[in-house]
Structure formats: C-alpha cells, structure tokens
Scaffold this active site. Sequence first.
Site, short mmCIF file in Angstrom:
data_model
loop_
_atom_site.label_atom_id
_atom_site.label_comp_id
_atom_site.label_asym_id
_atom_site.label_seq_id
_atom_site.Cartn_x
_atom_site.Cartn_y
_atom_site.Cartn_z
CB VAL A 142 2.68 -8.45 -0.61
CG1 VAL A 142 2.55 -9.79 -0.52
CG2 VAL A 142 1.91 -7.50 0.29
CB CYS A 143 6.38 -8.09 -4.79
SG CYS A 143 4.66 -8.07 -5.49
CB SER A 144 9.80 -6.43 -1.04
OG SER A 144 9.83 -5.47 -2.30
#
Length: 161
Positions: free
Chosen positions: A54-56
């Site tokens: 998700v962060c990526s």
Amino acid sequence: MTSNSRSESKTLKVGDVAPDFTLKTGKREDWRLADFRGKKNVVLAFVPFAFSGVCSAQIPSYEAELDRFKDYDTEIVSVSEDSHYALNAWAKSMGTTLTNLSDFYPQGKVVDLYGVRHAGGFAERALFVIDKEGIIRYIEVLNSTGDMPDNEDLFEALRKL
C-alpha cells in the site's frame, strides 16, 4: 474522508498548532517543519513501512500529483520509522522524488508527537494538512493500515485553505 478513517490523532486535533520537528531525509539531509512557516502549506503523510504494497502505491500516487500540490503551494512529505538507508533505496525502487523522512532514531519520536503510533509499534497511515501559519487544518487517520487514503479528499482540504 473514507468510511474507514477517523479525523483526529490520539493527541492532536484540527486547529492545533502543528508540533515542530526536524528529521533526516532519505538522502540524510535535515528537514525542518519550521522552514515552511509563512512560505508553504505542508502535508505530512505518515506511512507504516517502506516497501509495503500500500505504501508503495500511495507515495507514487502523490508523485503523480506533484503539479497539483504545487498549484496549492504545498509541500508533501512522507514520514515513516524506516531508516534513511531504507527510504533512499525505496525511493530509487519506485522512481520517486518525493521527500521521505526517517523517524528512525529515537524510534517514532515524531510519530508519537503527532499521536499516530499503531498498537503494533509502527506509524499508522495518517495525513495532516498544515497551513502556512503552522495550524493543522485536516487530519485523516485510517483505521486499517491496508487502506489507502483518497487523494481527492486531500485536495479538497487544500482547496479550503
């Protein structure tokens, strides 16, 4: 705001003065919130882990909108408890230029200052919009670190500044 979020941190609320801090960037440069006072709005995007799925996706979504952030006279940065080494490698792997701040030592000092430490010890996925006077104007803390914030909610908050 998505249905899976809440609007306050554990310690701060909209209308509060944003706590000042200095952190190292992925490139080991000092980054100070106070340097933007009177000059630019700031979005702090707290993220749980570099290299996570998700962060990526979240960080490149901001990179794709950098011109829109500039239109709102806004600096957007990510904050995580990862080391600057990891953040630098992560940015290279994603091909992003966005500033990633390392809250590595002491571990989570700024995460705690902003009241967004997850029960698991890492940063919650959270957004803070800080105006040019240093006042928090918008907070979104997602209840699930697997959810991604909606960029349009963020731009709506910036439109109101």
